[in-house]
Motif scaffolding. Structure first.
Motif, PDB file in Angstrom:
ATOM      1  N   TRP B  50       7.149 106.785  50.666  1.00 50.64           N
ATOM      2  CA  TRP B  50       6.689 107.266  51.800  1.00 50.64           C
ATOM      3  C   TRP B  50       5.321 107.377  52.418  1.00 50.64           C
ATOM      4  O   TRP B  50       4.770 107.645  53.748  1.00 50.64           O
ATOM      5  CB  TRP B  50       7.074 108.804  52.141  1.00 50.64           C
ATOM      6  CG  TRP B  50       6.256 109.604  50.957  1.00 50.64           C
ATOM      7  CD1 TRP B  50       7.075 110.005  49.507  1.00 50.64           C
ATOM      8  CD2 TRP B  50       5.016 111.067  51.134  1.00 50.64           C
ATOM      9  NE1 TRP B  50       6.026 111.150  48.507  1.00 50.64           N
ATOM     10  CE2 TRP B  50       4.719 111.519  49.959  1.00 50.64           C
ATOM     11  CE3 TRP B  50       4.469 110.974  52.051  1.00 50.64           C
ATOM     12  CZ2 TRP B  50       3.805 111.519  49.835  1.00 50.64           C
ATOM     13  CZ3 TRP B  50       3.693 111.767  52.284  1.00 50.64           C
ATOM     14  CH2 TRP B  50       3.020 112.174  50.414  1.00 50.64           C
ATOM     15  N   TRP B  51       4.569 107.769  51.635  1.00 50.57           N
ATOM     16  CA  TRP B  51       3.072 107.785  51.469  1.00 50.57           C
ATOM     17  C   TRP B  51       2.420 106.203  52.486  1.00 50.57           C
ATOM     18  O   TRP B  51       1.149 106.531  52.813  1.00 50.57           O
ATOM     19  CB  TRP B  51       2.256 108.018  50.000  1.00 50.57           C
ATOM     20  CG  TRP B  51       2.550 107.162  49.399  1.00 50.57           C
ATOM     21  CD1 TRP B  51       1.811 106.218  48.970  1.00 50.57           C
ATOM     22  CD2 TRP B  51       3.310 107.122  48.379  1.00 50.57           C
ATOM     23  NE1 TRP B  51       2.041 105.728  47.555  1.00 50.57           N
ATOM     24  CE2 TRP B  51       3.124 105.678  47.849  1.00 50.57           C
ATOM     25  CE3 TRP B  51       3.595 108.313  48.116  1.00 50.57           C
ATOM     26  CZ2 TRP B  51       4.079 105.833  46.005  1.00 50.57           C
ATOM     27  CZ3 TRP B  51       4.220 108.118  46.950  1.00 50.57           C
ATOM     28  CH2 TRP B  51       4.767 106.528  45.642  1.00 50.57           C
ATOM     29  N   GLN B 521      15.962 120.475  60.297  1.00 48.53           N
ATOM     30  CA  GLN B 521      17.138 120.014  60.009  1.00 48.53           C
ATOM     31  C   GLN B 521      17.654 121.790  58.442  1.00 48.53           C
ATOM     32  O   GLN B 521      17.706 122.378  57.892  1.00 48.53           O
ATOM     33  CB  GLN B 521      17.970 119.430  59.562  1.00 48.53           C
ATOM     34  CG  GLN B 521      18.350 118.667  60.338  1.00 48.53           C
ATOM     35  CD  GLN B 521      19.478 118.810  61.704  1.00 48.53           C
ATOM     36  OE1 GLN B 521      20.680 119.255  60.920  1.00 48.53           O
ATOM     37  NE2 GLN B 521      19.284 119.073  62.722  1.00 48.53           N
ATOM     38  N   ASN B 522      16.015 121.551  57.696  1.00 47.60           N
ATOM     39  CA  ASN B 522      15.593 121.760  57.010  1.00 47.60           C
ATOM     40  C   ASN B 522      15.871 123.732  57.470  1.00 47.60           C
ATOM     41  O   ASN B 522      14.258 123.799  57.649  1.00 47.60           O
ATOM     42  CB  ASN B 522      14.731 121.714  56.002  1.00 47.60           C
ATOM     43  CG  ASN B 522      13.951 121.998  54.730  1.00 47.60           C
ATOM     44  OD1 ASN B 522      14.420 123.319  54.621  1.00 47.60           O
ATOM     45  ND2 ASN B 522      13.620 122.081  53.717  1.00 47.60           N
ATOM     46  N   GLN B 524      14.866 125.903  55.691  1.00 48.50           N
ATOM     47  CA  GLN B 524      12.763 126.440  54.737  1.00 48.50           C
ATOM     48  C   GLN B 524      11.789 126.186  56.173  1.00 48.50           C
ATOM     49  O   GLN B 524      10.938 126.418  55.705  1.00 48.50           O
ATOM     50  CB  GLN B 524      12.820 125.602  53.400  1.00 48.50           C
ATOM     51  CG  GLN B 524      11.811 126.125  52.564  1.00 48.50           C
ATOM     52  CD  GLN B 524      12.669 126.002  50.807  1.00 48.50           C
ATOM     53  OE1 GLN B 524      13.451 125.024  50.195  1.00 48.50           O
ATOM     54  NE2 GLN B 524      11.548 125.315  50.271  1.00 48.50           N
ATOM     55  N   ILE B 525      11.862 124.904  56.152  1.00 42.42           N
ATOM     56  CA  ILE B 525      11.143 124.749  57.111  1.00 42.42           C
ATOM     57  C   ILE B 525      11.169 125.557  58.258  1.00 42.42           C
ATOM     58  O   ILE B 525       9.657 125.240  59.206  1.00 42.42           O
ATOM     59  CB  ILE B 525      10.665 122.985  57.109  1.00 42.42           C
ATOM     60  CG1 ILE B 525      10.862 121.961  55.594  1.00 42.42           C
ATOM     61  CG2 ILE B 525       9.641 122.329  58.221  1.00 42.42           C
ATOM     62  CD1 ILE B 525      10.291 120.974  55.235  1.00 42.42           C
TER      63      ILE B 525
END
Lengths: 655, 643
Positions: B50-51, B521-522, B524-525
């Motif tokens: 990803w980075w 979608q998450n 938590q976020i």
């Protein structure tokens, strides 16, 4: 022994079959299972107090008025080491319950009847020390790759005598055997971040248990979700495993005819009762003899499972099929009694078989203590530490969110109190700034972490149940692996606000502020940890943490002057870590300030920081006191968290 | 040339009038045909760590379907077989126009090109996972679905009879009155749940029914019963049923009319199931006598990935099989038939089929949605208790620490603190509620919107309508206790205003959370994002912690766009206007800053009283604007991949 096993590995390398797992070098005892008249009843409405609370039941509803349901009735069979037993039946026939009971993983319920391991009545610890259980659902860490997942488990469980290279080789073999080579470097993934497919995830779960290479292997529906090809290879592997002195028990529905050929023993169940138990290749003969021949061109498993299922589509089919099923059960029971009397006779003539020699009172017990070179707590800790760190670092979505949160919180607070002046109007603002620094970010942290810890329960509970590691190594791994990231986020949070708001630029002040915020946030972290370890559901954990947080924040001394707090609740403010953090921050910065009076008459003017502190009744303690109290709170919370981890068995629940 | 729309009824009817009856067309109308010609489907995915960032990650293109040609006729049940990753689901996606990649080749429904509109009207797609509300009974589930799916003019008797018919068809009669059930409270069995999912799709009488792995997770007996049920539906009503399946049992084989075996996105066989064994026999792969032919040939067409050697061998074998099939007579025959069918000039008669019935109007949809949400909520204690009383849990803390406020100078500080709590607690609690209770609704919304049942607007309005009564109740309990115990300005009218502000904040908090969960979608976020936004807005626009004037310029402007600016002004004006504060006398007493509440207002919120009604209007307007923003957020984000 290490040298010997290495030699065997090399030998197999030379032979053509490079990718087959060699199970023979790991010397484990062989264990036979015998089961007699096993009955198992559960009360479907019987819930623990925690479950009742989480379902918001009122105390007067806590009754067990429901009739207990018999899940298993008079089940008897025996499997000797080296054999594979397949339990068949349609859904609701008690397959999973049987495996749960045998593996000692039944959740409540009453078990009657005898289970023997090598003719010794089993205890839960005995069975756990020598068995592994593959469950129907997959509990894996989402952000590790397939290979990493298996490597970490291998390091946790395989004997320490094996070198790193041997461990890796073994992991590679398991990966190859389960056909996972093409995804070995793909992340496992979860609902949010895509990873390997469902079937592949299933195979990873099986791989985890295969690595452990136990004497007894229980598998609940290992082939569901796999395509025909992989399913066949999996069962073939299991059969190979069984032949190497392992006992394999698996439940299955829809076995294909080629898989059927691999089973040694076969049991068909319906409604918790046996319809057939015996050698797989004699099944067709048995049923034919009892008047139910298998039609040509049909898979006998499918045919007989259907025959033993009650068809509820219409009343006619229901009564018909119930009759058939009852006949089958009766005929099986008569034939079993017949066999039992025969066996009884042969045992009598044999005479000595059941007697244990007096020199060795419990020869079998020793085998269960066989924990040769299994990793100690320190190795468990180091492996878990690496695993926790890896899983944290790879969860970039969460990391980014946390980073942005810390940074933006800090910048917003910094800008709101941008270059705070020193006149009379700003006295209150200085206290407001300290309050916001100390209260807002910890609140965000608590909510985030509770959700995260609840997700972790998914695998934590089952891995501890499997005896992969104890709570102590996990506890230290968890606490220590989070420290670096925690420090990083605190740095991200402190630096912008410190310079934007115009704190005294002084190394000592900076480090004091940093230390207090560090401890304050860590205190919230440990509060989140303990509430997620103690409470059964996400909502209750949130509520629990929120209760404490609201109590602490109301008594922190900013909105309500400490002197004005209702005297019966003053003690709350003395244990409130938010009050101590707030006070610590004020003492660090405000104490050294001098305020200009401007047009305000001298009698009303607050000239020094000391006076300001008096206004808020925050004088009297030192920064060191505040830090010590914060440290004290952290250790108390961490101890409670440890106790919770150790003693409160929390099954993962739905959020 | 201007192409008249097939959805234009006048055009269709006028062209019909000039038409002479045509028997062949008549037949075509009754039995739909689906033709696929050289369909190719490519998807690209980003690979790498990803980075490296979105731009630097390699984009890998993968062909999941290659040169697929087939003809399926109504009244048939077609099984698409293959091991995982062979392109089964992708084929269904192509037919259902739910692709997310490059599709070339042609798909025809009768002899019309298959577009989203056409498939929405005539097709139904049953996805692998069942998403149903756990607290509704089977009959209720179907009734609400019928309200949403059937044309707007359908009367309730018609709906009733339709629901009964579908219940009958899918063999759900015994469980019609049972609850669906979830993970905690057990309800109907997995097989029955799958049947309900299928029954919902059958309500609108589709001509093509597509099912993705309908038998996965069911035991062999239930699976057989389900497939024979589907076969009956196909044979009796002339529908085309296409299903993907792996691990089919030998009995199922006899139920299928057509079989398609796929491997690596290519056809290894496609033809009548009766021809399967003969075909493979002819090309040198006879089926062993006592084996299930489907199993045997799926194995034959699978790639064994356990090691390089077997992977290479099996891949070569599959290539050869694909090659052989593309040369075979069966394939040529299909190709010819498809060519003939699609080249045939269409007479106008077929167009009648495409008349699109009027969908139910928005009020009917909202009514059905609210009804369904209410029934589901009303039967689950954990949901309605937390909606009703979660906010009240904060009352004891506020009351215990604050007590009954006095009227001295220090009490001004206490009052400001109380205002701060009243402004921050209701939205925070709403976040907790939203994060815990919204996700199942969102899943349902994604599915049904994808089926084209209703839009974002209808769903959002329905959602807000269903929480309003609970929000009203919860904020009433909160405000009546806090207001009178702490001793705010004792006047019922002012209490009403306080209550209204708390209610709006509680409601807006939930709307914002819902909007945020449409973007992320998450949960938590979404949770931390919305907490951050609320905290920031409270900090810089309420002026309770730092007066607005002393902050930097940019916040003065930003404050105009936050609800907290207006709600704070309303609350402080409500409380301080007309109240008096005593001054302590004697030496060492605190300085007397404000003798009346109006002095305080003058110092900190000079416009609060003049703008009282404007502010009040503004917070009411915020409900609407947040609702709009939420709807836009959902529209922009679109429907995520549901597989």
């Amino acid at each position: 022994m290490a040298a010997g096993s290495a030699a065997i590995i090399e030998e197999t390398d030379v032979e053509a079959n490079v990718y087959a797992i060699d199970f023979s070098f790991n010397q484990r005892p062989s264990v036979n299972i015998g089961v007699e008249n096993l009955n198992y009843t559960v009360n479907p409405k019987n819930m623990s107090v925690w479950q009742r609370i989480s379902a918001l039941q009122f105390p007067w509803e806590w009754t067990n008025d429901c009739e207990p349901r018999t899940v298993l009735k008079n089940v008897s069979f025996s499997v000797t080491s080296g054999k594979m037993l397949a339990v068949l039946g349609s859904s609701g026939s008690g397959k999973t319950s049987l495996l749960d009971v045998l593996a000692g993983r039944n959740d409540g319920g009453e078990v009657r009847g005898e289970i023997y391991l090598n003719d010794v009545a089993r205890t839960n610890s005995m069975i756990r020390s020598c068995s592994a259980y593959v469950r129907q659902d997959d509990r894996l860490l989402a952000h590790l790759t397939v290979k990493e997942t298996l490597m970490f488990v291998a390091q946790l469980k395989l004997p320490t005598t094996m070198s790193e290279k041997q461990v890796e080789k073994r992991v590679d073999m398991v990966i190859a055997e389960l056909g996972l080579r093409h995804v070995s470097d793909t992340k496992v993934g979860n609902a949010e971040s895509r990873g390997v497919s469902g079937g592949e995830r299933r195979r990873v779960s099986i791989g985890v248990q295969l690595l452990l290479d136990p004497s007894i292997l229980f598998l609940d529906e290992p082939t569901s979700g796999l395509d025909a090809f992989t399913a066949h290879h999996l069962v073939e592997t299991l059969s190979k495993l069984a032949r190497n002195n392992r006992t394999v028990l698996l439940s299955i529905h829809q076995p294909r005819s080629d898989i059927f050929d691999l089973f040694d023993l076969m049991m068909i169940m319906t409604g918790g009762r046996q319809v057939y138990f015996g050698e797989a290749n004699k099944m067709v003969d048995y049923f034919t003899e009892k008047g139910f021949p298998c039609p040509a061109l049909t898979n006998p498993c499918d045919y007989y499972v259907d025959l033993a299922t009650i068809d509820c589509t219409s009343d006619v089919t229901e009564t018909d099929s119930t009759d058939t099923v009852n006949t089958l059960i009766q005929r099986y029971e008569t034939s079993r009694q017949l066999r039992n009397t025969e066996r009884g006779l042969s045992l009598e003539s044999d005479g000595t078989s059941g007697v244990v020699s007096p020199d060795e009172p419990y020869p079998v017990m020793k085998m269960f203590e066989n924990l040769e070179h299994s990793p100690g707590p320190f190795r468990q800790f180091s492996v878990l530490y690496r695993r926790c760190t890896r899983n944290l670092v790879e969860d970039y979505l969460f990391l980014t969110a946390q980073f942005i949160q810390a940074l933006s919180m800090s910048v917003v607070v910094g800008l709101v109190y941008f270059k705070l002046g020193l006149d009379q109007n700003t006295v209150r603002d200085w206290f407001g700034l300290m309050y916001i620094i100390g209260a807002m970010y910890p609140y965000l942290v608590i909510l985030d972490l509770i959700a995260q810890y609840h997700n972790e329960r998914h695998y934590l509970y089952y891995e501890m149940e499997d005896g992969l590691y104890g709570p102590t190594p996990y506890y230290f791994a968890k606490v220590l692996s989070e420290l670096p990231l925690h420090s990083f986020f605190v740095v991200v949070y402190v630096i912008p606000v410190f310079f934007l708001a115009g704190f005294t630029v002084d190394v000592k002040v900076f480090f004091q502020v940093f230390a207090i915020v560090f401890l304050l946030v860590y205190c919230s972290r440990s509060l989140a940890m303990l509430s997620s370890a103690l409470m059964p559901t996400f909502t209750l954990s949130c509520f629990f943490a929120q209760t404490f947080f609201s109590m602490y924040i109301m008594s922190a001394g900013f909105f309500i002057n400490l002197e004005n707090i209702f005297s019966g609740l003053k003690w709350v403010s003395s244990i409130s870590y938010l009050k101590w953090g707030f006070q610590g921050l004020c003492l660090t910065e405000i104490q050294n300030l001098t305020f200009s009076c401007g047009a305000v008459p001298a009698s009303l003017c607050i000239k020094t920081g000391e006076d300001a502190l008096k206004l808020y009744s925050l004088e009297g303690n030192t920064v060191l006191d505040a830090c010590l109290v914060l440290l004290g709170s952290i250790s108390v919370y961490l101890v409670i968290y440890y106790l919770g981890l150790r003693f409160v068995k929390q099954k993962p629940h739905q959020m | 040339m201007d192409d008249p729309s097939i959805f234009d009824l006048h055009y269709v009817l006028s062209s019909c009038a000039t038409m002479s009856p045509d028997e062949e067309e008549e037949l075509r109308a009754a039995r739909p045909t689906l033709n696929l010609l050289n369909v190719k489907y490519e998807v690209s995915e980003k690979v790498g760590p990803w980075w490296k960032g979105a731009c630097f990650r390699r984009s890998k293109s993968k062909t999941v379907l290659r040169d697929f040609t087939a003809q399926f006729r109504g009244g048939e049940i077609v099984a698409i077989l293959g091991s995982s990753g062979s392109g089964k689901t992708s084929l269904l996606d192509v037919i259902a126009c739910r692709t997310s990649g490059k599709v070339s080749g042609k798909v025809y429904y009768n002899n019309y090109e298959c577009t989203k509109e056409v498939i929405k009207q005539y097709g139904a797609y049953v996805m692998q996972a069942d998403r149903l509300f756990p607290n509704l009974t089977v009959r209720e589930t179907l009734q609400y679905a019928a309200f949403l799916r059937l044309p707007g003019r359908t009367t309730s008797q018609e709906i009733e009879s339709k629901v009964n018919k579908v219940i009958q068809e899918m063999g759900l009669k015994n469980v019609a009155e049972s609850k669906i059930g979830g993970t905690v409270n057990r309800g109907i069995s997995g097989g029955e749940r799958r049947r309900v999912t299928i029954a919902i799709q059958l309500l609108q009488d589709p001509k093509i029914l597509m099912l993705d792995e309908p038998t996965t997770g069911l035991d062999s007996y239930t699976a057989r019963y389900l497939v024979s049920n589907l076969a009956d539906i196909a044979h009796n009503s002339g529908k085309l049923v296409i299903l993907t399946i792996h691990q089919p049992r030998s009995e199922l084989f006899k139920l299928f009319d057509m079989v398609c075996i796929m491997s690596m996105g290519e056809q290894v066989f496609l033809g009548k199931s009766s021809e399967l064994v003969d075909y493979f026999g002819q090309i040198g792969h006879p089926c062993p006598t006592f084996a299930n032919p489907l199993d045997h040939y799926i194995d034959l067409a699978s790639v064994d990935r356990r090691n390089h050697e077997s992977e290479f061998d099996s891949a070569t074998r599959v290539k050869a099989l694909v090659q052989t099939f593309s040369m075979s007579e069966i394939h040529n025959e299909t190709l010819n038939m498809v060519m003939e069918e699609t080249m045939k000039p269409s007479t106008r008669r077929t167009l009648v089929l495409f008349y699109k019935p009027r969908p139910p109007n928005i009020f009917r949809i909202i009514n059905a949605l609210v009804g369904r949400m209410m029934v589901n909520l009303g039967r689950d204690r954990t949901i309605y208790i937390s909606r009703l009383f979660l906010l009240s849990l904060f009352v004891p803390f506020i009351c215990a620490f604050l007590g009954h406020m006095k009227t001295n100078q220090e009490s001004i500080q206490d009052r400001v603190g109380l205002m701060y709590q009243s402004l921050s607690v209701p939205p925070y609690v709403a976040i907790l509620n939203g994060v815990a209770l919204f996700p199942p609704m969102r899943d349902m919304y994604y599915r049904e919107t994808r089926d084209g049942l209703y839009g974002t607007v209808a769903f959002m309005i329905a959602y807000v309508l269903h929480i309003v009564p609970f929000t009203l109740f919860a904020s009433f309990i909160f405000s009546i206790i806090v207001y009178w115990v702490t001793g705010l300005y004792p006047e019922w009218q002012r209490f009403g205003i306080y209550y209204a502000v708390v209610f709006v904040l509680h409601l807006v908090g939930e709307i914002m959370t819902v909007g945020c969960m449409g973007v992320f979608q998450n949960a938590q976020i979404a949770n931390s994002t919305i907490t951050l936004i609320l905290t920031a807005s409270l900090l810089f626009s309420s002026g309770l912690l730092r007066s607005l004037e002393s902050m930097i310029e940019i916040f003065h402007w930003a404050a105009w766009f936050t609800i907290h600016k207006y709600s704070t002004e309303v609350l402080v004006a409500n409380e301080f206007h007309g109240s008096n504060f005593t001054c302590a006398t004697g030496p060492g007493a605190a300085p007397c800053q404000f003798r009346t509440g109006d002095e305080y207002l003058e110092a900190f919120y000079p416009d609060a009283i003049d703008n009282f009604y404007r502010n009040f209007g503004a917070i009411a307007g915020f409900i609407l604007s947040f609702l709009t923003v939420t709807i836009i957020a959902f529209k922009i984000r679109g429907i995520p991949n549901l597989n």
